[in-house]
Design a protein around this motif. Structure first.
Motif, PDB file in Angstrom:
ATOM      1  N   PHE A 136      -4.675  11.852   4.775  1.00 64.20           N
ATOM      2  CA  PHE A 136      -4.292  10.468   4.495  1.00 64.20           C
ATOM      3  C   PHE A 136      -4.431  10.055   3.035  1.00 64.20           C
ATOM      4  CE2 PHE A 136      -5.578  10.523   8.973  1.00 64.20           C
ATOM      5  CZ  PHE A 136      -4.417  10.047   9.551  1.00 64.20           C
ATOM      6  N   ILE A 137      -5.543  10.376   2.404  1.00 65.05           N
ATOM      7  CA  ILE A 137      -5.790   9.894   1.055  1.00 65.05           C
ATOM      8  C   ILE A 137      -4.900  10.592   0.026  1.00 65.05           C
ATOM      9  CG2 ILE A 137      -7.525   9.543  -0.747  1.00 65.05           C
ATOM     10  CD1 ILE A 137      -7.872   7.798   1.796  1.00 65.05           C
ATOM     11  N   ALA A 138      -4.799  11.910   0.103  1.00 67.74           N
ATOM     12  CA  ALA A 138      -3.968  12.631  -0.864  1.00 67.74           C
ATOM     13  C   ALA A 138      -2.512  12.140  -0.829  1.00 67.74           C
ATOM     14  CB  ALA A 138      -4.057  14.138  -0.637  1.00 67.74           C
ATOM     15  N   PRO A 139      -1.897  12.014   0.353  1.00 70.24           N
ATOM     16  CA  PRO A 139      -0.523  11.481   0.372  1.00 70.24           C
ATOM     17  C   PRO A 139      -0.448  10.027  -0.107  1.00 70.24           C
ATOM     18  CG  PRO A 139      -1.003  12.597   2.439  1.00 70.24           C
ATOM     19  CD  PRO A 139      -2.286  12.514   1.672  1.00 70.24           C
ATOM     20  N   LEU A 140      -1.457   9.227   0.220  1.00 69.62           N
ATOM     21  CA  LEU A 140      -1.505   7.837  -0.234  1.00 69.62           C
ATOM     22  C   LEU A 140      -1.520   7.782  -1.759  1.00 69.62           C
ATOM     23  CD1 LEU A 140      -2.155   4.718   0.435  1.00 69.62           C
ATOM     24  CD2 LEU A 140      -4.494   5.411  -0.049  1.00 69.62           C
ATOM     25  N   LEU A 141      -2.377   8.576  -2.374  1.00 65.40           N
ATOM     26  CA  LEU A 141      -2.465   8.585  -3.830  1.00 65.40           C
ATOM     27  C   LEU A 141      -1.178   9.091  -4.472  1.00 65.40           C
ATOM     28  CD1 LEU A 141      -6.131   9.847  -4.272  1.00 65.40           C
ATOM     29  CD2 LEU A 141      -5.255   7.521  -4.630  1.00 65.40           C
ATOM     30  N   ALA A 142      -0.567  10.096  -3.860  1.00 66.90           N
ATOM     31  CA  ALA A 142       0.693  10.611  -4.397  1.00 66.90           C
ATOM     32  C   ALA A 142       1.777   9.542  -4.352  1.00 66.90           C
ATOM     33  CB  ALA A 142       1.125  11.857  -3.620  1.00 66.90           C
ATOM     34  N   GLU A 143       1.874   8.825  -3.244  1.00 67.43           N
ATOM     35  CA  GLU A 143       2.884   7.766  -3.121  1.00 67.43           C
ATOM     36  C   GLU A 143       2.567   6.607  -4.073  1.00 67.43           C
ATOM     37  OE1 GLU A 143       6.350   5.810  -1.753  1.00 67.43           O
ATOM     38  OE2 GLU A 143       5.713   7.903  -1.816  1.00 67.43           O
ATOM     39  N   ALA A 144       1.300   6.247  -4.192  1.00 66.18           N
ATOM     40  CA  ALA A 144       0.906   5.179  -5.124  1.00 66.18           C
ATOM     41  C   ALA A 144       1.302   5.558  -6.551  1.00 66.18           C
ATOM     42  CB  ALA A 144      -0.592   4.918  -5.022  1.00 66.18           C
ATOM     43  N   HIS A 145       1.083   6.813  -6.904  1.00 60.29           N
ATOM     44  CA  HIS A 145       1.457   7.279  -8.239  1.00 60.29           C
ATOM     45  C   HIS A 145       2.963   7.145  -8.449  1.00 60.29           C
ATOM     46  CE1 HIS A 145       1.273   9.586 -11.929  1.00 60.29           C
ATOM     47  NE2 HIS A 145       2.244  10.356 -11.461  1.00 60.29           N
ATOM     48  N   ARG A 146       3.750   7.541  -7.443  1.00 60.67           N
ATOM     49  CA  ARG A 146       5.213   7.429  -7.547  1.00 60.67           C
ATOM     50  C   ARG A 146       5.644   5.980  -7.719  1.00 60.67           C
ATOM     51  NH1 ARG A 146       5.015  11.855  -3.956  1.00 60.67           N
ATOM     52  NH2 ARG A 146       4.921  10.537  -2.119  1.00 60.67           N
ATOM     53  N   LEU A 147       4.871   5.054  -7.135  1.00 55.70           N
ATOM     54  CA  LEU A 147       5.194   3.627  -7.205  1.00 55.70           C
ATOM     55  C   LEU A 147       4.585   2.948  -8.428  1.00 55.70           C
ATOM     56  CD1 LEU A 147       4.687   2.721  -3.435  1.00 55.70           C
ATOM     57  CD2 LEU A 147       6.858   3.089  -4.637  1.00 55.70           C
ATOM     58  N   GLY A 148       3.883   3.705  -9.235  1.00 60.00           N
ATOM     59  CA  GLY A 148       3.288   3.151 -10.443  1.00 60.00           C
ATOM     60  C   GLY A 148       2.040   2.316 -10.181  1.00 60.00           C
ATOM     61  N   MET A 149       1.374   2.583  -9.071  1.00 60.35           N
ATOM     62  CA  MET A 149       0.170   1.827  -8.712  1.00 60.35           C
ATOM     63  C   MET A 149      -1.069   2.558  -9.195  1.00 60.35           C
ATOM     64  SD  MET A 149       1.304   0.864  -4.808  1.00 60.35           S
ATOM     65  CE  MET A 149      -0.111  -0.170  -4.464  1.00 60.35           C
ATOM     66  N   ASP A 150      -2.076   1.786  -9.606  1.00 58.17           N
ATOM     67  CA  ASP A 150      -3.349   2.383  -9.995  1.00 58.17           C
ATOM     68  C   ASP A 150      -4.407   2.055  -8.937  1.00 58.17           C
ATOM     69  OD1 ASP A 150      -4.174  -0.248 -10.428  1.00 58.17           O
ATOM     70  OD2 ASP A 150      -4.142  -0.081 -12.611  1.00 58.17           O
ATOM     71  N   ALA A 151      -5.640   2.463  -9.194  1.00 57.02           N
ATOM     72  CA  ALA A 151      -6.724   2.277  -8.215  1.00 57.02           C
ATOM     73  C   ALA A 151      -6.950   0.799  -7.902  1.00 57.02           C
ATOM     74  CB  ALA A 151      -8.001   2.920  -8.725  1.00 57.02           C
ATOM     75  N   ASP A 152      -6.852  -0.059  -8.914  1.00 61.76           N
ATOM     76  CA  ASP A 152      -7.031  -1.493  -8.675  1.00 61.76           C
ATOM     77  C   ASP A 152      -5.944  -2.044  -7.756  1.00 61.76           C
ATOM     78  OD1 ASP A 152      -9.365  -1.746 -10.165  1.00 61.76           O
ATOM     79  OD2 ASP A 152      -8.272  -2.147 -12.026  1.00 61.76           O
ATOM     80  N   ASP A 153      -4.711  -1.591  -7.963  1.00 65.16           N
ATOM     81  CA  ASP A 153      -3.608  -2.019  -7.091  1.00 65.16           C
ATOM     82  C   ASP A 153      -3.872  -1.601  -5.654  1.00 65.16           C
ATOM     83  OD1 ASP A 153      -2.147  -3.082  -9.275  1.00 65.16           O
ATOM     84  OD2 ASP A 153      -1.215  -1.114  -9.661  1.00 65.16           O
ATOM     85  N   LEU A 154      -4.325  -0.368  -5.478  1.00 63.51           N
ATOM     86  CA  LEU A 154      -4.624   0.125  -4.131  1.00 63.51           C
ATOM     87  C   LEU A 154      -5.762  -0.665  -3.493  1.00 63.51           C
ATOM     88  CD1 LEU A 154      -4.327   3.988  -4.488  1.00 63.51           C
ATOM     89  CD2 LEU A 154      -2.882   2.478  -3.122  1.00 63.51           C
ATOM     90  N   LYS A 155      -6.788  -0.944  -4.280  1.00 67.36           N
ATOM     91  CA  LYS A 155      -7.917  -1.697  -3.756  1.00 67.36           C
ATOM     92  C   LYS A 155      -7.461  -3.078  -3.284  1.00 67.36           C
ATOM     93  CE  LYS A 155     -12.523  -3.329  -4.787  1.00 67.36           C
ATOM     94  NZ  LYS A 155     -13.573  -3.511  -5.771  1.00 67.36           N
ATOM     95  N   LYS A 156      -6.650  -3.742  -4.068  1.00 68.84           N
ATOM     96  CA  LYS A 156      -6.130  -5.063  -3.687  1.00 68.84           C
ATOM     97  C   LYS A 156      -5.304  -4.965  -2.404  1.00 68.84           C
ATOM     98  CE  LYS A 156      -5.992  -6.742  -8.422  1.00 68.84           C
ATOM     99  NZ  LYS A 156      -5.125  -6.963  -9.577  1.00 68.84           N
ATOM    100  N   MET A 157      -4.483  -3.940  -2.321  1.00 68.35           N
ATOM    101  CA  MET A 157      -3.642  -3.767  -1.140  1.00 68.35           C
ATOM    102  C   MET A 157      -4.496  -3.518   0.101  1.00 68.35           C
ATOM    103  SD  MET A 157      -0.447  -1.180  -0.614  1.00 68.35           S
ATOM    104  CE  MET A 157       0.861  -2.210  -1.220  1.00 68.35           C
ATOM    105  N   ILE A 158      -5.535  -2.714  -0.052  1.00 65.05           N
ATOM    106  CA  ILE A 158      -6.431  -2.452   1.082  1.00 65.05           C
ATOM    107  C   ILE A 158      -7.109  -3.743   1.536  1.00 65.05           C
ATOM    108  CG2 ILE A 158      -8.604  -1.301   1.729  1.00 65.05           C
ATOM    109  CD1 ILE A 158      -7.601   1.087  -0.015  1.00 65.05           C
ATOM    110  N   GLU A 159      -7.549  -4.553   0.581  1.00 59.89           N
ATOM    111  CA  GLU A 159      -8.175  -5.824   0.902  1.00 59.89           C
ATOM    112  C   GLU A 159      -7.226  -6.718   1.702  1.00 59.89           C
ATOM    113  OE1 GLU A 159     -11.340  -6.798   0.446  1.00 59.89           O
ATOM    114  OE2 GLU A 159     -11.837  -4.881  -0.494  1.00 59.89           O
ATOM    115  N   VAL A 160      -5.961  -6.791   1.291  1.00 57.04           N
ATOM    116  CA  VAL A 160      -4.977  -7.626   1.993  1.00 57.04           C
ATOM    117  C   VAL A 160      -4.774  -7.114   3.413  1.00 57.04           C
ATOM    118  CG1 VAL A 160      -2.523  -8.253   2.073  1.00 57.04           C
ATOM    119  CG2 VAL A 160      -3.784  -8.404  -0.092  1.00 57.04           C
ATOM    120  N   TRP A 161      -4.597  -5.813   3.548  1.00 52.48           N
ATOM    121  CA  TRP A 161      -4.351  -5.252   4.890  1.00 52.48           C
ATOM    122  C   TRP A 161      -5.583  -5.355   5.783  1.00 52.48           C
ATOM    123  CZ3 TRP A 161       0.115  -4.013   7.138  1.00 52.48           C
ATOM    124  CH2 TRP A 161       1.248  -3.946   6.322  1.00 52.48           C
TER     125      TRP A 161
END
Length: 119
Positions: free
Chosen positions: A90-115
């Motif tokens: 789960f995490i490796a594919p998530l990080l790969a997709e986030a990278h493709r979308l131009g997202m950084d760790a802070d973006d992911l953290k915010k998204m996790i908080e919302v979900w």
């Protein structure tokens, strides 16, 4: 029990889940092959394959004439293995997709908080 995986793997995972959640504590007796076979209405050899898989991995051990028992440290080993598998699956594919979308760790953290808040 029928998610496309072999029954013996499902049996082994069910016992692992019980060790992880604490319902089957370390150094306590695990269900026997015959108990598992009767409960799941499967061939005892299939149940034995699941048990043997756990013995090979060091999750269970046999006390001659008494039965199978959960090994000391089994819970922590299972948690570590499952965490590693979780990261790979789960995490490796998530990080790969986030990278493709131009997202950084802070973006992911915010998204996790919302979900998490929506759950």
């Amino acid at each position: 029990m029928d998610d496309g995986r072999p029954l013996f793997q499902q049996i082994a995972e069910q016992i692992e889940d019980s060790v992880i959640d604490g319902s089957l504590e370390e150094e306590t007796r695990a269900p026997s092959t015959n108990e598992l076979a009767a409960f799941h209405r499967i061939n005892p050899a299939t149940a034995a394959n699941g048990i043997n898989k756990l013995v090979t991995e060091g999750t269970l051990y046999k006390r001659r004439g008494v039965g199978m028992f959960v090994a000391t440290g089994a819970r922590e080993r299972l948690l570590e293995r499952r965490r590693t598998e979780f990261g790979e699956k789960f995490i490796a594919p998530l990080l790969a997709e986030a990278h493709r979308l131009g997202m950084d760790a802070d973006d992911l953290k915010k998204m996790i908080e919302v979900w998490r808040d929506d759950a």
